[in-house]
Design a protein around this motif. Structure first.
Motif, short mmCIF file in Angstrom:
data_model
loop_
_atom_site.label_atom_id
_atom_site.label_comp_id
_atom_site.label_asym_id
_atom_site.label_seq_id
_atom_site.Cartn_x
_atom_site.Cartn_y
_atom_site.Cartn_z
N PRO A 77 43.33 28.36 34.06
CA PRO A 77 44.19 28.06 32.91
C PRO A 77 45.58 28.68 33.06
O PRO A 77 45.75 29.73 33.68
CB PRO A 77 43.44 28.68 31.73
N GLY A 78 46.57 28.03 32.48
CA GLY A 78 47.93 28.57 32.48
C GLY A 78 48.54 28.61 33.87
O GLY A 78 48.02 28.04 34.82
N ASP A 79 49.66 29.31 33.98
CA ASP A 79 50.31 29.43 35.29
C ASP A 79 50.82 30.85 35.56
O ASP A 79 51.54 31.08 36.52
CB ASP A 79 51.46 28.43 35.42
N ALA A 80 50.43 31.80 34.71
CA ALA A 80 50.83 33.20 34.88
C ALA A 80 49.60 34.07 35.08
O ALA A 80 48.65 34.00 34.29
CB ALA A 80 51.63 33.69 33.68
N VAL A 81 49.60 34.88 36.13
CA VAL A 81 48.51 35.80 36.42
C VAL A 81 49.08 37.21 36.40
O VAL A 81 49.95 37.55 37.21
CB VAL A 81 47.86 35.51 37.79
N THR A 82 48.60 38.03 35.48
CA THR A 82 49.17 39.36 35.31
C THR A 82 48.29 40.49 35.84
O THR A 82 48.74 41.62 35.97
CB THR A 82 49.47 39.63 33.83
N SER A 83 47.02 40.18 36.15
CA SER A 83 46.11 41.20 36.66
C SER A 83 44.98 40.54 37.42
O SER A 83 44.53 39.44 37.07
CB SER A 83 45.57 42.06 35.52
N ILE A 84 44.49 41.20 38.47
CA ILE A 84 43.38 40.70 39.26
C ILE A 84 42.40 41.84 39.50
O ILE A 84 42.81 42.93 39.92
CB ILE A 84 43.83 40.14 40.62
N GLN A 85 41.11 41.62 39.24
CA GLN A 85 40.08 42.61 39.50
C GLN A 85 38.80 41.92 39.95
O GLN A 85 38.57 40.75 39.63
CB GLN A 85 39.78 43.43 38.24
N SER A 86 37.96 42.64 40.70
CA SER A 86 36.64 42.13 41.08
C SER A 86 35.58 42.72 40.15
O SER A 86 35.72 43.85 39.68
CB SER A 86 36.31 42.54 42.52
N ASP A 87 34.51 41.97 39.93
CA ASP A 87 33.39 42.52 39.20
C ASP A 87 32.40 43.15 40.17
O ASP A 87 32.68 43.27 41.37
CB ASP A 87 32.72 41.46 38.33
N LYS A 88 31.23 43.56 39.70
CA LYS A 88 30.26 44.26 40.54
C LYS A 88 29.70 43.39 41.66
O LYS A 88 29.19 43.91 42.66
CB LYS A 88 29.11 44.78 39.68
N LYS A 89 29.83 42.08 41.51
CA LYS A 89 29.32 41.17 42.55
C LYS A 89 30.43 40.78 43.54
O LYS A 89 30.18 39.96 44.43
CB LYS A 89 28.76 39.92 41.88
N GLY A 90 31.60 41.38 43.39
CA GLY A 90 32.70 41.08 44.29
C GLY A 90 33.46 39.82 43.94
O GLY A 90 34.22 39.31 44.77
#
Length: 206
Positions: A193-206
């Motif tokens: 969704p959208g076109d702006a990404v302000t943060s990226i993180q992985s969960d416990k499953k990578g």
């Protein structure tokens, strides 16, 4: 601590246990909870800390050698594990010197290179080591050289497989292709969704 201005990021050093806080126009705070009460918090500004490029600090990152990197409005600088300063101010990023490049976020690649997100110059790759400016080189990824679809990089992230991802303001998410040495847009491919990404993180499953 009531004296801290807007907090941009916070981390704990894996060796010393000290907590480091990046503040908007407030420099950097170092918290040593084991120190005497009156000495637990130290505040550093660029004018009195040679390892700090600017006093508007967005992100602090500890690399695999336990050095601290600081992303500031005035470029990137590094504080070695033994407290020595590494300043990269005069290295060229396109037509600009690093001291004139605002930097937002950093991560370390599997090979020890540092990847930096800038909201004016796209992504900057820093290669090298040591305490001397001559030991480092820069590579840029931006619209001007066709290696990234935006000059506005909000964040950058290395996942568990070592892949480098960048989130942009207006052009979505991109993934680094090491073979072609270019960031490939994947935002529409995954129907994000959208076109702006302000943060990226992985969960416990990578």
């Amino acid at each position: 601590y009531r004296g801290i201005s807007t907090v941009m990021s916070m981390m704990q050093h894996s060796v010393t246990g000290h907590i480091w806080i990046a503040a908007y126009d407030g420099g950097v705070y170092e918290v040593d909870k084991k120190a005497p009460v009156a000495q637990r918090v130290r505040n550093y500004y660029a004018q009195d800390a040679p390892w700090l490029a600017g006093s508007c600090v967005f992100h602090i990152y500890e690399d695999s050698k336990h050095n601290l990197w600081f992303a500031t409005r005035n470029g990137v600088s590094m504080r070695t594990m033994d407290g020595e300063a590494v300043r990269l101010d005069t290295l060229q990023v396109g037509n600009s010197q690093m001291r004139n490049v605002p930097t937002m976020y950093m991560t370390e690649g599997n090979d020890g290179d540092m990847w930096v997100a800038s909201n004016t110059h796209g992504v900057i790759r820093i290669q090298g080591s040591g305490n001397s400016l001559s030991g480092y080189t820069f590579s840029g990824y931006s619209v001007s050289n066709g290696k990234l679809n935006s000059d506005y990089a909000n964040c950058i992230y290395r996942d568990i497989e070592g892949r480098i991802w960048v989130g942009t303001g207006g052009s979505g998410l991109s993934l680094y292709d090491a073979v072609e040495d270019v960031f490939l847009p994947v935002h529409k491919l995954w129907n994000l969704p959208g076109d702006a990404v302000t943060s990226i993180q992985s969960d416990k499953k990578g």
